[in-house]
Structures are given as C-alpha cells and as structure tokens.
Design an enzyme around this catalytic site. Structure first.
Site, PDB file in Angstrom:
ATOM      1  N   PHE A   1       0.286-119.227  13.579  1.00 55.58           N
ATOM      2  CA  PHE A   1       1.211-120.087  12.850  1.00 55.58           C
ATOM      3  C   PHE A   1       2.453-120.430  13.657  1.00 55.58           C
ATOM      4  CE2 PHE A   1       3.578-116.246  11.865  1.00 55.58           C
ATOM      5  CZ  PHE A   1       4.859-116.673  11.551  1.00 55.58           C
ATOM      6  N   LYS A   2       2.776-119.605  14.647  1.00 51.19           N
ATOM      7  CA  LYS A   2       3.967-119.880  15.446  1.00 51.19           C
ATOM      8  C   LYS A   2       3.876-121.225  16.171  1.00 51.19           C
ATOM      9  CE  LYS A   2       5.539-115.818  14.342  1.00 51.19           C
ATOM     10  NZ  LYS A   2       5.813-114.720  15.253  1.00 51.19           N
ATOM     11  N   ASP A   3       2.655-121.708  16.414  1.00 55.20           N
ATOM     12  CA  ASP A   3       2.486-122.999  17.084  1.00 55.20           C
ATOM     13  C   ASP A   3       3.128-124.139  16.295  1.00 55.20           C
ATOM     14  OD1 ASP A   3       0.983-122.301  19.398  1.00 55.20           O
ATOM     15  OD2 ASP A   3      -0.818-122.103  18.175  1.00 55.20           O
TER      16      ASP A   3
ATOM     17  N   LEU B   1       6.782-123.886  17.289  1.00 58.30           N
ATOM     18  CA  LEU B   1       7.132-123.731  18.700  1.00 58.30           C
ATOM     19  C   LEU B   1       6.630-124.857  19.590  1.00 58.30           C
ATOM     20  CD1 LEU B   1       6.830-119.871  19.027  1.00 58.30           C
ATOM     21  CD2 LEU B   1       8.892-121.258  19.171  1.00 58.30           C
TER      22      LEU B   1
ATOM     23  N   THR C   1       4.547-115.124  18.865  1.00 54.47           N
ATOM     24  CA  THR C   1       5.650-115.995  19.290  1.00 54.47           C
ATOM     25  C   THR C   1       5.606-116.245  20.792  1.00 54.47           C
ATOM     26  OG1 THR C   1       7.160-115.432  17.482  1.00 54.47           O
ATOM     27  CG2 THR C   1       8.162-116.154  19.531  1.00 54.47           C
TER      28      THR C   1
END
Length: 464
Positions: A111-113, A116, A144
């Site tokens: 989900f960090k994509d 980020l 992350t």
C-alpha cells in the site's frame, strides 16, 4: 490553506514548504490549519470519477494552487502508470458484509506505493523547479523502504538512504530494497528494531543544522503528503461500495496499522465529511494502539517479532497528529503530553477524552496464531489469499462486526511478500514474475551497528 505544527512553534507554512519540512522544526508534525469539509453534494458529484481524477479533486483542497493543475495532473498520471490495475486500488467483494480494498497493485506490491510513487514525482518536481538537491532519509519496517526507493531510483537531483532493521523484515521486502544498485540509493541494515531506526531518523531531522546543511527530506508518514495521498482510497472505496445506491450506507474500515499513518488518513477523511461508521484499528502482538483505545494508556511495551513484520512497531509516529485533534487542537497540551511520554515513558488519557477515543475507534491486536488461522480459513472458504497484515485486519473486522454493517478491510500487501507466513499455513502460492526474479539478484546493503554516529558517517560519505 496553511499548515501548522502540532506543538505550535512553527510559523504557518504553505503546502510545498510543509512537505519539504517533513518533521516540524519544533519536533511536532505538520497538519492543516483548517480541515476542508466535503459536502454530500460534492461527494455525490465525485461518484463517477476515476481514481486519478478523485486524487486531483482532493489534493486541490490542500495545495493552495502552488502546483499548476496541468503539472499536478501529469505527476499523478506518471505516479500511477506503473500500477498493474487501472483502478489503482480495486475493491473485491467477499460477501455481503465484507469488501477487501486491494492496495498492493503498485510496483512493490504494498500500500505504500499509493503515496510514495507520487512523493517520488513530487520531490523530482521540486528539485527541478528550485534547482536544489534533495536527500531523502527514512526508516522502514519493510514496505516503505521498497516503495520509496522505487519512487526515486535513478531520478536526477535526488539521493535516498533507507534504514531498515537487520534481519527483521521479510526476505522479499529485503530483496526489493537491496537488489537496487542505482548510485542514488543507500540501504543501511541496522542491528536493532524499527523503533530504533525511527528514533535515529527523528533525531537527525530534529538536528536543524544537520538537516539544513544536507537538505534532508522525509519519506516516512511524518510527512503530511503521505497522509493526504492515502485519504484518496478511503473516498474511492466508499464511492465504489455505494455506487448506484439511492441511500448511501455508512461504511466501516478495518485498517492494519503500525505507525498509525494509514488509519489516521481514514480519520482525516472522516473529518473531511466522508460518512465513516467505525474506524477499526488492527494491530498484531505489538498492540500499543489497542491498549490505548481500550484503556487510555499509551505506553510502548516489549517488542515482539511477528508474522506481520511491517506492524512490528511500538512507537506510532502519527499518534501525535490524532492527539492534537483529540485535545481540541491545543498545541500546548500536546507538547506537555509528548514531553511526558519522553520523560516518563507513557501518557494516560482519561474521562471524557477516553470516551471520545472509544467513540472514534475500535481496536484489536491479533495474535500470530489468529492471523495464520484466518489466512487458512479465507483461502479455504472464499478462495482469497490474505497476507498476514491483512489477516490482522480481518481478525479486527470479525471482532468488531455487527449485523447490518458493511466493512471495507484494507489489504495492505500482496501475500507473496510474506511467504514465510503462507508456508506455515501449508499453502503454496505462485509468485508474481516481478517478485520471483528478485531471488537470483545480488544484494547491495551495508550492515551497521545501532550507532547514530556511525550512521551519520555513512550518510556524509553518501552525500559527498
């Protein structure tokens, strides 16, 4: 729109300066001076928008026209061009009361994509516009780091250093970070846990002389743009569930959470007017957030390694943002509480404040065995393979669910990133090609002791 610190000692800043500051210069976290509220009519008008269009609408409420609309649109398009699903965060219906929001279709399968990949484009944009080099510095519990590196690798004018806890992330998480050999990437494997890494990062950002001299920029969720980018998928999920409904229904969100950033994004969406019923905080056996919601005590406990390593966190950075709103935006009270946490190792919320917490959140810290049992159960009964973090979210959903409610559980990572847990469930999964090919690639990382001075030496060498 101006931004202020939760501790009240930073002059109001614009959006770009806020993002560049990262951790506030007074040690607090930056938040908007006012929260924009979306009307029901506006929300209804957004129902037919694509994910990228919705992103632009939400960001336009926060950026003060500091970025021309066409340039922002181009950044967003580039950010999500590498996602494997055109919906960016597709919604899967498991049964009438449960949907799973898949947040793992970006380049690093986590989900960090979602935030980020945009942050990488944003920092590249600022570097070119302002003609300055940017040194990104962050700590990761696994996801992350990979997403941040992917977002900026090879980009001119940017260098990135990521600290991760040595041998305390999954093998795939480690490979996603350390098989990148671009000259602008440095991986430091620290002999400690994530909280140790995060403390070093905060100390360096709080050293304003060092921060200014080396143009340090934050990639962790202490940076408000991370929070804002994540609010988009809460709106998107709500609109997808209620598509075509004459009477839109309230939705619960069950959110795997370690650093409190993901669930805080949901809290911000609710403050903006999104009709959220329950925000369910799912943690693992590092359950400081569950204990806080249940008892009002916020006290780091003994660190435990679990099958969901991205949530192996005791000190949740974004907790301070929530505390600010809980205390009616009283920066002096926030500062006093944070100083108490530093000096006494805990803070305690009581009375009306605790009742308010319990009216806004439900929480559960799932055990390792619960997660494994649910991975096996959902594969057998629904032919859906959960990763261990999402399994924590499902445990919390089953704990908090009441008849007649609809819950969206956030799937924060692809199960291939955590095959160690899947194997324990006696399930054999097929790796996506992008992950499978990592297994044969050389690694590039430097293992260091838990020594801030040594880490600073590594950074200075890297920046030269």
């Amino acid at each position: 729109m101006q931004y202020v610190s939760t501790r009240g000692h930073v002059k109001p800043k614009g959006f770009i300066d806020t993002v560049l500051m990262g951790l506030a210069d007074d040690g607090g976290l930056m938040i908007p001076e006012q929260t924009p509220v979306v009307s029901s009519e506006q929300l209804q008008a957004w129902a037919s928008l694509s994910y990228e269009q919705l992103f632009l609408e939400i960001f336009s409420l926060y950026i003060n026209d500091e970025i021309p609309k066409d340039e922002l649109r181009a950044m967003v398009a580039r950010s999500y061009s590498s996602f494997r699903n055109k919906e960016v965060t597709p919604l899967k219906k498991v049964h009438d009361s449960l949907y799973i929001l898949e947040l793992f279709h970006g380049p690093t399968f986590a989900f960090k994509d979602v935030a980020l990949q945009f942050m990488g484009e944003f920092y590249s944009y600022v570097s070119k516009k302002q003609g300055e080099i940017i040194h990104i510095l962050g700590a990761t519990s696994g996801d992350t780091g990979a997403a941040a590196i992917q977002g900026v690798r090879g980009k001119e004018g940017i260098k990135i250093c990521i600290l991760h806890p040595h041998q305390r992330v999954s093998k795939i998480q480690e490979l996603q970070m350390t098989t990148v050999q671009d000259d602008n990437v440095l991986n430091l494997a620290v002999k400690g846990n994530f909280d140790d890494c995060q403390k070093i990062i905060k100390d360096l950002f709080f050293d304003l002389k060092f921060k200014g001299k080396h143009h340090l920029r934050a990639i962790n969720s202490i940076n408000f743009v991370r929070i804002l980018a994540q609010t988009v998928y809460y709106f998107y999920a709500y609109l997808q569930v209620n598509q075509g409904n004459d009477k839109p229904q309230l939705i619960n969100f069950s959110v795997p959470s370690g650093n409190f950033g993901n669930v805080f994004s949901g809290y911000l969406a609710k403050k903006m007017g999104l009709p959220v019923n329950k925000l369910i905080i799912a943690t693992n056996e590092n359950n400081i957030l569950e204990r806080f919601v249940r008892t009002g005590e916020y006290k780091p406990g003994d660190f435990r390694s679990t099958h969901s390593p991205s949530m192996d966190i005791q000190v949740a950075s974004n907790f301070e943002r929530y505390l600010y709103y809980l205390l009616n935006e009283d920066a002096e009270k926030v500062s006093a509480y944070m100083e108490q946490l530093k000096s006494e190792g805990k803070i305690v919320i009581t009375g009306e404040d605790l009742l308010k917490v319990q009216s806004e959140f439900v929480a559960l810290g799932a055990t390792n065995q619960q997660c494994l049992d649910l991975i096996a159960k959902y594969k057998s009964e629904h032919d859906y393979l959960l990763d261990p973090h999402t399994a924590c979210g499902i445990a919390a959903y089953e704990h908090a669910h009441m008849d007649g409610e609809v819950t969206v559980a956030l799937a924060t990572a692809h199960p291939a990133k955590f095959d160690e847990a899947i194997i324990l469930c006696e399930i054999e999964q097929e790796f996506p090609e992008e992950i499978a090919k990592l297994l044969d690639q050389p690694q590039f990382q430097t293992v260091v002791e838990l020594d801030e001075a040594e880490i600073v030496r590594q950074l200075i060498d890297f920046y030269q």
